[in-house]
Write a protein that holds these residues in place. Structure first.
Motif, PDB file in Angstrom:
ATOM      1  N   TYR A 156       0.936  -1.755  -0.070  1.00 18.06           N
ATOM      2  CA  TYR A 156       0.240  -0.417  -0.151  1.00 18.06           C
ATOM      3  C   TYR A 156       1.184   1.788  -0.410  1.00 18.06           C
ATOM      4  CZ  TYR A 156      -3.491  -3.448   1.492  1.00 18.06           C
ATOM      5  OH  TYR A 156      -4.161  -5.173   1.587  1.00 18.06           O
ATOM      6  N   GLY A 157       2.022   1.359   0.870  1.00 18.04           N
ATOM      7  CA  GLY A 157       2.967   2.642   0.810  1.00 18.04           C
ATOM      8  C   GLY A 157       3.670   2.643  -0.022  1.00 18.04           C
ATOM      9  N   LEU A 158       3.660   1.872  -1.637  1.00 22.42           N
ATOM     10  CA  LEU A 158       4.431   1.169  -2.212  1.00 22.42           C
ATOM     11  C   LEU A 158       4.084   2.862  -3.882  1.00 22.42           C
ATOM     12  CD1 LEU A 158       7.073   1.760  -3.976  1.00 22.42           C
ATOM     13  CD2 LEU A 158       7.345  -0.964  -4.620  1.00 22.42           C
ATOM     14  N   ALA A 159       2.427   1.401  -3.629  1.00 16.41           N
ATOM     15  CA  ALA A 159       1.303   2.491  -4.401  1.00 16.41           C
ATOM     16  C   ALA A 159       1.067   3.442  -4.310  1.00 16.41           C
ATOM     17  CB  ALA A 159      -0.004   0.963  -4.284  1.00 16.41           C
ATOM     18  N   ARG A 160       1.372   4.227  -2.961  1.00 15.11           N
ATOM     19  CA  ARG A 160       0.460   5.389  -2.956  1.00 15.11           C
ATOM     20  C   ARG A 160       1.708   6.245  -3.094  1.00 15.11           C
ATOM     21  NH1 ARG A 160       1.296   8.242   1.418  1.00 15.11           N
ATOM     22  NH2 ARG A 160       1.438   6.109   3.226  1.00 15.11           N
ATOM     23  N   ARG A 161       3.131   5.505  -2.891  1.00 15.84           N
ATOM     24  CA  ARG A 161       4.540   6.584  -3.332  1.00 15.84           C
ATOM     25  C   ARG A 161       4.159   6.772  -4.935  1.00 15.84           C
ATOM     26  NH1 ARG A 161       3.876   5.643   1.712  1.00 15.84           N
ATOM     27  NH2 ARG A 161       5.129   7.143   3.078  1.00 15.84           N
ATOM     28  N   LEU A 162       4.365   5.865  -5.083  1.00 13.25           N
ATOM     29  CA  LEU A 162       4.401   5.698  -7.482  1.00 13.25           C
ATOM     30  C   LEU A 162       3.129   6.686  -7.880  1.00 13.25           C
ATOM     31  CD1 LEU A 162       5.202   2.130  -7.450  1.00 13.25           C
ATOM     32  CD2 LEU A 162       6.706   3.643  -7.758  1.00 13.25           C
ATOM     33  N   ALA A 163       2.429   6.633  -7.341  1.00 15.64           N
ATOM     34  CA  ALA A 163       1.185   7.306  -7.590  1.00 15.64           C
ATOM     35  C   ALA A 163       1.263   8.197  -7.708  1.00 15.64           C
ATOM     36  CB  ALA A 163      -0.100   7.097  -6.968  1.00 15.64           C
ATOM     37  N   ASP A 164       1.638   9.226  -6.084  1.00 18.13           N
ATOM     38  CA  ASP A 164       2.051  10.334  -5.827  1.00 18.13           C
ATOM     39  C   ASP A 164       3.112  10.951  -6.577  1.00 18.13           C
ATOM     40  OD1 ASP A 164       0.286  10.449  -4.131  1.00 18.13           O
ATOM     41  OD2 ASP A 164       1.194  10.394  -2.263  1.00 18.13           O
ATOM     42  N   ALA A 165       4.359  10.801  -7.035  1.00 20.74           N
ATOM     43  CA  ALA A 165       5.218  11.003  -7.647  1.00 20.74           C
ATOM     44  C   ALA A 165       5.138  11.106  -9.316  1.00 20.74           C
ATOM     45  CB  ALA A 165       6.770   9.378  -7.353  1.00 20.74           C
ATOM     46  N   GLY A 166       3.975   9.730 -10.017  1.00 18.24           N
ATOM     47  CA  GLY A 166       3.697  10.617 -10.593  1.00 18.24           C
ATOM     48  C   GLY A 166       4.415   8.822 -12.367  1.00 18.24           C
ATOM     49  N   ILE A 167       4.279   8.038 -11.647  1.00 23.04           N
ATOM     50  CA  ILE A 167       5.637   7.297 -11.656  1.00 23.04           C
ATOM     51  C   ILE A 167       4.139   5.595 -12.250  1.00 23.04           C
ATOM     52  CG2 ILE A 167       6.828   5.027 -11.673  1.00 23.04           C
ATOM     53  CD1 ILE A 167       8.381   6.927  -9.656  1.00 23.04           C
ATOM     54  N   THR A 168       3.126   5.647 -13.531  1.00 22.19           N
ATOM     55  CA  THR A 168       2.322   5.216 -13.234  1.00 22.19           C
ATOM     56  C   THR A 168       2.451   4.020 -14.132  1.00 22.19           C
ATOM     57  OG1 THR A 168       2.044   6.186 -15.404  1.00 22.19           O
ATOM     58  CG2 THR A 168       0.602   7.223 -13.541  1.00 22.19           C
ATOM     59  N   GLY A 169       3.218   3.546 -14.967  1.00 27.11           N
ATOM     60  CA  GLY A 169       3.731   2.268 -15.024  1.00 27.11           C
ATOM     61  C   GLY A 169       3.962   0.650 -14.318  1.00 27.11           C
ATOM     62  N   ILE A 170       4.781   1.471 -13.120  1.00 19.42           N
ATOM     63  CA  ILE A 170       5.022   0.727 -12.559  1.00 19.42           C
ATOM     64  C   ILE A 170       3.518   0.027 -10.739  1.00 19.42           C
ATOM     65  CG2 ILE A 170       6.605  -0.333 -10.292  1.00 19.42           C
ATOM     66  CD1 ILE A 170       8.334   1.509 -11.556  1.00 19.42           C
ATOM     67  N   THR A 171       3.382  -1.106 -11.133  1.00 19.10           N
ATOM     68  CA  THR A 171       2.104  -1.269 -10.504  1.00 19.10           C
ATOM     69  C   THR A 171       3.476  -2.224  -9.241  1.00 19.10           C
ATOM     70  OG1 THR A 171       1.234  -3.022 -11.602  1.00 19.10           O
ATOM     71  CG2 THR A 171       0.571  -1.212 -12.542  1.00 19.10           C
ATOM     72  N   VAL A 172       2.021  -2.101  -8.068  1.00 22.64           N
ATOM     73  CA  VAL A 172       2.404  -3.497  -7.052  1.00 22.64           C
ATOM     74  C   VAL A 172       0.938  -3.697  -6.330  1.00 22.64           C
ATOM     75  CG1 VAL A 172       2.356  -1.152  -5.794  1.00 22.64           C
ATOM     76  CG2 VAL A 172       4.163  -3.159  -5.055  1.00 22.64           C
ATOM     77  N   ASN A 173       1.208  -5.170  -6.729  1.00 20.23           N
ATOM     78  CA  ASN A 173      -0.199  -5.370  -5.987  1.00 20.23           C
ATOM     79  C   ASN A 173       0.349  -6.948  -4.374  1.00 20.23           C
ATOM     80  OD1 ASN A 173      -2.346  -4.266  -7.275  1.00 20.23           O
ATOM     81  ND2 ASN A 173      -1.248  -5.168  -8.534  1.00 20.23           N
ATOM     82  N   GLY A 174      -0.064  -7.091  -3.392  1.00 20.87           N
ATOM     83  CA  GLY A 174       0.108  -8.116  -2.366  1.00 20.87           C
ATOM     84  C   GLY A 174      -0.345  -9.535  -2.945  1.00 20.87           C
ATOM     85  N   ALA A 175      -0.563 -10.596  -2.778  1.00 18.68           N
ATOM     86  CA  ALA A 175      -1.100 -11.954  -2.940  1.00 18.68           C
ATOM     87  C   ALA A 175      -0.766 -13.152  -2.022  1.00 18.68           C
ATOM     88  CB  ALA A 175      -0.699 -12.806  -4.571  1.00 18.68           C
ATOM     89  N   HIS A 176      -1.869 -13.369  -1.801  1.00 22.84           N
ATOM     90  CA  HIS A 176      -1.971 -15.031  -0.612  1.00 22.84           C
ATOM     91  C   HIS A 176      -1.853 -15.773  -1.410  1.00 22.84           C
ATOM     92  CE1 HIS A 176      -2.486 -17.738   2.821  1.00 22.84           C
ATOM     93  NE2 HIS A 176      -3.763 -18.277   2.441  1.00 22.84           N
ATOM     94  N   PRO A 177      -1.106 -16.822  -1.865  1.00 24.45           N
ATOM     95  CA  PRO A 177      -1.134 -18.121  -2.322  1.00 24.45           C
ATOM     96  C   PRO A 177      -1.786 -19.195  -1.951  1.00 24.45           C
ATOM     97  CG  PRO A 177       0.810 -18.235  -0.835  1.00 24.45           C
ATOM     98  CD  PRO A 177       0.440 -16.576  -0.928  1.00 24.45           C
ATOM     99  N   GLY A 178      -2.934 -19.207  -0.415  1.00 26.19           N
ATOM    100  CA  GLY A 178      -2.924 -20.278   0.241  1.00 26.19           C
ATOM    101  C   GLY A 178      -2.311 -21.280   1.112  1.00 26.19           C
ATOM    102  N   ILE A 179      -2.674 -22.093   1.378  1.00 26.23           N
ATOM    103  CA  ILE A 179      -2.668 -22.518   2.911  1.00 26.23           C
ATOM    104  C   ILE A 179      -1.476 -24.304   2.139  1.00 26.23           C
ATOM    105  CG2 ILE A 179      -2.415 -24.077   4.674  1.00 26.23           C
ATOM    106  CD1 ILE A 179      -2.143 -21.523   5.518  1.00 26.23           C
ATOM    107  N   ILE A 180      -0.691 -24.043   1.666  1.00 28.49           N
ATOM    108  CA  ILE A 180       0.296 -24.696   0.362  1.00 28.49           C
ATOM    109  C   ILE A 180       1.499 -26.077   1.510  1.00 28.49           C
ATOM    110  CG2 ILE A 180       1.410 -24.959  -1.844  1.00 28.49           C
ATOM    111  CD1 ILE A 180      -0.836 -23.856  -1.395  1.00 28.49           C
ATOM    112  N   LYS A 181       0.971 -27.393   0.867  1.00 29.55           N
ATOM    113  CA  LYS A 181       2.240 -28.302   1.367  1.00 29.55           C
ATOM    114  C   LYS A 181       3.334 -27.920   0.641  1.00 29.55           C
ATOM    115  CE  LYS A 181       0.592 -32.115  -1.344  1.00 29.55           C
ATOM    116  NZ  LYS A 181       0.144 -33.739  -1.642  1.00 29.55           N
ATOM    117  N   ASP A 182       4.782 -28.128   1.159  1.00 33.17           N
ATOM    118  CA  ASP A 182       6.230 -28.499   0.700  1.00 33.17           C
ATOM    119  C   ASP A 182       6.943 -26.911  -0.324  1.00 33.17           C
ATOM    120  OD1 ASP A 182       5.844 -31.381   0.714  1.00 33.17           O
ATOM    121  OD2 ASP A 182       4.683 -30.832  -1.697  1.00 33.17           O
ATOM    122  N   THR A 183       6.552 -26.162   1.111  1.00 30.24           N
ATOM    123  CA  THR A 183       6.780 -24.794   1.072  1.00 30.24           C
ATOM    124  C   THR A 183       7.869 -24.962   1.555  1.00 30.24           C
ATOM    125  OG1 THR A 183       6.173 -24.462   2.580  1.00 30.24           O
ATOM    126  CG2 THR A 183       4.825 -23.644   0.567  1.00 30.24           C
TER     127      THR A 183
END
Length: 297
Positions: free
Chosen positions: A185-212
């Motif tokens: 959230y912090g990086l996405a907001r700062r990229l937008a504030d700086a006018g850097i629209t080409g870089i996106t940043v998102n998070g993901a939960h992969p699930g409860i996975i075996k063999d990690t």
């Protein structure tokens, strides 16, 4: 996707979810860069990917994401070639709470949060004027709702972290996974504030996975808990865990989408303590200090 796509960098890709993500992106025709701590494990993962995808273009980079000097060197090497189009932060560990790196930083904090923070921030300038997607692999936002980050004790030196000593590394790990969401959230907001629209940043939960291999060094009650959990039902394997992060890396459905957290390809809310702007700003500023970066992009 362009005719000659730029590379996808996947940290923690010598096994488990990270390797599965890299294999999937390679099968889509994307050059991939595997990042791991061991030359031998990197070479083995590369062989497995080439066995599954013979035409894959797979490079390797050895770096310990818990060591900021190695992260800086990795960023320099990546920027010195064809700048990556995709950076997936998947590397994570669960170290003893008292364990610190040679640089004097608690190891779980360093590997799970500060390393990704430094790597992605270091690649912003080399990517200026280009498009790129940053994906941070986090954890279950529902389960983490009760583990707010203690912003006065990022290194876990004063927190009790619960009554069962062998569970404390898990609690510390959970806090770093909440840091991952706050960083998104912090990086996405700062990229937008700086006018850097080409870089996106998102998070993901992969699930409860075996063999990690995440809990391979667990002890006591935590080892027992993970063993019982692993024997309950039929937990999916790394290929399932790779689905949402790989989808975020390549799907046209999320073109231009930034600052969100996904579970099973759906944007979901995370706890209020991870979205609070003042808290995110405090974490950002302290992370900048610990990695030797200015607070401003």
């Amino acid at each position: 996707m362009a005719d000659t796509p730029r590379p996808a960098v996947v940290t923690g890709s010598t096994a488990g979810i990270g390797e599965a993500i890299a294999r999937r992106l390679a099968a889509e025709g994307r050059p991939v860069v595997l990042v791991g701590r061991s030359d031998e494990r990197l070479a083995a993962a590369r062989r497995r990917i080439l066995s599954a995808v013979p035409a894959a273009r797979v490079a390797t980079e050895r770096a310990d994401l818990s060591l900021m000097a190695e992260v800086r060197a990795l960023a320099d090497r990546l920027a010195g070639g064809t700048p990556p189009e995709i950076v997936i932060s998947n590397a994570a560990l669960m170290a003893p709470v008292a364990e610190t790196t040679p640089e004097g930083v608690q190891r779980t904090l360093a590997a799970n949060h500060l390393g990704p923070y430094l790597l992605m921030r270091s690649l912003i300038r080399p990517l200026e004027g280009r498009t790129a997607r940053f994906i941070v692999v986090g954890a279950d936002p529902g389960a983490l709702a009760r583990l707010p980050v203690d912003l006065d004790d990022l290194g876990f030196t004063r927190q009790r972290l619960g009554p069962v000593p062998s569970f404390r590394p898990f609690v510390a790990y959970g806090q770093t996974k909440n840091m991952n969401a706050m960083f998104v959230y912090g990086l996405a907001r700062r990229l937008a504030d700086a006018g850097i629209t080409g870089i996106t940043v998102n998070g993901a939960h992969p699930g409860i996975i075996k063999d990690t291999e995440l809990g391979r060094d667990s002890r006591g009650a935590l080892w027992l808990f993970q063993t019982v959990l692993g024997n309950l039902g039929r937990r999916p394997g790394p290929d399932v865990g790779a689905d949402t992060p790989a989808w975020l890396a390549s799907s046209r459905a999320v073109d231009g989408v930034t600052g969100r957290f996904y579970v099973e390809r759906r944007a979901v809310p995370t706890a209020g303590h991870t979205t609070d702007r003042a808290r995110c700003d405090r974490l950002w500023e302290e992370s900048a200090r610990l990695t030797g970066l200015p607070a401003d992009l």
